[in-house]
Design a protein around this motif. Structure first.
Motif, PDB file in Angstrom:
ATOM      1  N   LYS A   1      -3.847   5.298   9.945  1.00  0.00           N
ATOM      2  CA  LYS A   1      -5.043   6.145   9.859  1.00  0.00           C
ATOM      3  C   LYS A   1      -5.285   6.855  11.190  1.00  0.00           C
ATOM      4  CE  LYS A   1      -7.301   3.259   6.369  1.00  0.00           C
ATOM      5  NZ  LYS A   1      -8.347   2.233   6.126  1.00  0.00           N
TER       6      LYS A   1
ATOM      7  N   SER B   1      -1.965  -0.279   8.554  1.00  0.00           N
ATOM      8  CA  SER B   1      -2.794   0.756   7.941  1.00  0.00           C
ATOM      9  C   SER B   1      -3.774   1.348   8.941  1.00  0.00           C
ATOM     10  CB  SER B   1      -3.557   0.176   6.744  1.00  0.00           C
ATOM     11  OG  SER B   1      -2.664  -0.276   5.744  1.00  0.00           O
TER      12      SER B   1
ATOM     13  N   GLN C   1       5.063  10.236   0.644  1.00  0.00           N
ATOM     14  CA  GLN C   1       4.611   8.985   0.024  1.00  0.00           C
ATOM     15  C   GLN C   1       5.600   7.861   0.323  1.00  0.00           C
ATOM     16  OE1 GLN C   1       3.909   6.894  -4.228  1.00  0.00           O
ATOM     17  NE2 GLN C   1       2.861   8.835  -3.958  1.00  0.00           N
TER      18      GLN C   1
ATOM     19  N   LYS D   1      -3.113  10.654   5.499  1.00  0.00           N
ATOM     20  CA  LYS D   1      -4.199  11.194   4.682  1.00  0.00           C
ATOM     21  C   LYS D   1      -4.924  10.108   3.890  1.00  0.00           C
ATOM     22  CE  LYS D   1      -2.143  15.778   4.136  1.00  0.00           C
ATOM     23  NZ  LYS D   1      -1.567  16.761   3.171  1.00  0.00           N
ATOM     24  N   ARG D   2      -4.158   9.250   3.230  1.00  0.00           N
ATOM     25  CA  ARG D   2      -4.763   8.187   2.419  1.00  0.00           C
ATOM     26  C   ARG D   2      -3.857   6.970   2.433  1.00  0.00           C
ATOM     27  NH1 ARG D   2      -6.372  10.008  -3.480  1.00  0.00           N
ATOM     28  NH2 ARG D   2      -7.618   8.102  -3.354  1.00  0.00           N
ATOM     29  N   ILE D   3      -4.463   5.799   2.253  1.00  0.00           N
ATOM     30  CA  ILE D   3      -3.704   4.552   2.120  1.00  0.00           C
ATOM     31  C   ILE D   3      -4.276   3.812   0.919  1.00  0.00           C
ATOM     32  CG2 ILE D   3      -3.059   2.363   3.190  1.00  0.00           C
ATOM     33  CD1 ILE D   3      -3.279   3.804   5.894  1.00  0.00           C
ATOM     34  N   LEU D   4      -3.452   3.658  -0.115  1.00  0.00           N
ATOM     35  CA  LEU D   4      -3.923   3.141  -1.394  1.00  0.00           C
ATOM     36  C   LEU D   4      -3.292   1.788  -1.692  1.00  0.00           C
ATOM     37  CD1 LEU D   4      -3.490   6.430  -3.465  1.00  0.00           C
ATOM     38  CD2 LEU D   4      -5.556   5.619  -2.315  1.00  0.00           C
TER      39      LEU D   4
ATOM     40  N   LEU E   1       0.048   7.945   2.126  1.00  0.00           N
ATOM     41  CA  LEU E   1       0.193   9.360   1.796  1.00  0.00           C
ATOM     42  C   LEU E   1       0.003  10.218   3.048  1.00  0.00           C
ATOM     43  CD1 LEU E   1      -1.937   9.470  -1.503  1.00  0.00           C
ATOM     44  CD2 LEU E   1       0.450   8.798  -1.190  1.00  0.00           C
TER      45      LEU E   1
ATOM     46  N   CYS F   1       0.839  -1.197   0.000  1.00  0.00           N
ATOM     47  CA  CYS F   1       0.000   0.000   0.000  1.00  0.00           C
ATOM     48  C   CYS F   1       0.872   1.245   0.000  1.00  0.00           C
ATOM     49  CB  CYS F   1      -0.898   0.039   1.238  1.00  0.00           C
ATOM     50  SG  CYS F   1      -2.214  -1.188   1.258  1.00  0.00           S
TER      51      CYS F   1
END
Length: 317
Positions: A190, A186, A172, A195-198, A138, A135
């Motif tokens: 959070k 993850s 990143q 901000k985001r985990i992709l 971000l 993942c």
């Protein structure tokens, strides 16, 4: 001008990559056709057909992605060299490091292609059927990411693992490992404000200690290879700088497959050394974006297509 050349890594592949080069430039066509023969003793594939026609699912399998990506990179590098464009500094993202070794003259074309086919095969074997995940995280700094991974590993008593695999640019970082451990990390990230985990489309827990079997097999292969003195200065993934006199390339490549890739550090190293122009070679423009987020006042050209290549030549001239 001081020039850096940086090579894309796995995940940037796309169906159709290199087809326009293949149709227009004889040197590129010969490279792709020769690649099929070079890897045939390890991986049965038609590099041109798979690169141009897919399917994407097969092209994204590690054992096929790596030879296809490196053949593309070598072909474009040959075209640049023919025009007198050579790097002062070079590096690559993960498998892209092997293309950098070609650019620098450390390994020849056939050796690189055979090694990368074996690397892809060994990495696929090391992954096995283990449920894995990678993942992109971000908006979290290094210490927070490392702490989240440590907490997740402790949660599973280190029977399942997650590690920071890629430090791509400020903000990143990619984490990699067992799927459950990546999910646990993850959750912590959070809570810590990421901000985001992709999730990324990958087929193995790359750049973690789960790849040690691949590293061990590669080490045996490196003993058969003659590593020459380089013409360009290579910045190595696992240290984010040039090697010192007592560091050996085979050991760095063995370590690379099972430890973090320091791309952000590598780009900063180039800029600190006076590099003011960087060419990214490979499908997509991911590394160009990483560069723009990492350093200022560096001109970046991304070569994915013939149009990109010819525009870059015109400007560099």
């Amino acid at each position: 001008m001081k020039l850096g050349i940086v090579y894309a890594g796995q995940g940037s592949q796309r169906v159709g990559m290199g087809q326009d080069f293949y149709e227009k430039y004889e040197e590129f066509r010969e490279t792709i056709d020769n690649a099929t023969d070079a890897v045939s003793g390890v991986t049965e594939m038609n590099v041109a057909d798979l690169s141009f026609n897919g399917p994407m699912e097969q092209l994204s399998e590690t054992r096929y992605t790596q030879p296809a990506m490196v053949a593309f990179a070598i072909g474009v590098t040959k075209l640049l060299h023919k025009k007198g464009i050579k790097a002062d500094y070079t590096c690559g993202l993960s498998l892209g490091e092997y293309s950098a070794l070609y650019e620098a003259g450390i390994l020849d074309e056939s050796t690189i292609l055979e090694l990368i086919a074996k690397r892809g095969k060994f990495m696929a074997e090391a992954s096995g059927d283990r449920p894995i995940k990678m993942c992109a995280v971000l908006g979290a700094d290094r210490d927070i990411v490392k702490e989240a991974c440590d907490e997740a590993n402790a949660f599973f008593c280190n029977e399942l693992i997650v590690q920071a695999a890629n430090f791509n640019c400020p903000g990143q970082i990619v984490i990699s490992g067992d799927a459950a451990a990546v999910d646990q990390a993850s959750t912590y990230l959070k809570e810590a404000g990421a901000k985001r985990i992709l999730p990324l489309k990958v087929s193995g827990p790359f750049h973690t200690k789960l790849m040690k079997p691949a590293g061990d097999k590669l080490a045996a292969e490196f003993e058969k290879v003659d590593f020459k003195e380089g013409n360009s200065k290579v910045i190595f993934n696992c240290i984010g700088r040039e090697k010192t006199g007592d560091e050996q390339i085979p050991k760095l490549l063995e370590k690379q497959v099972q430890s973090s890739v320091y791309l952000e550090d590598s780009i900063k190293y180039m800029a600190d050394a006076g590099v003011d122009t960087i060419i990214e070679i490979g499908p997509g423009k991911a590394i160009s974006k990483f560069i723009s987020k990492t350093v200022d006042n560096v001109k970046v050209y991304s070569i994915d297509t013939v149009e990109d290549f010819e525009n870059a030549l015109e400007e560099l001239a």
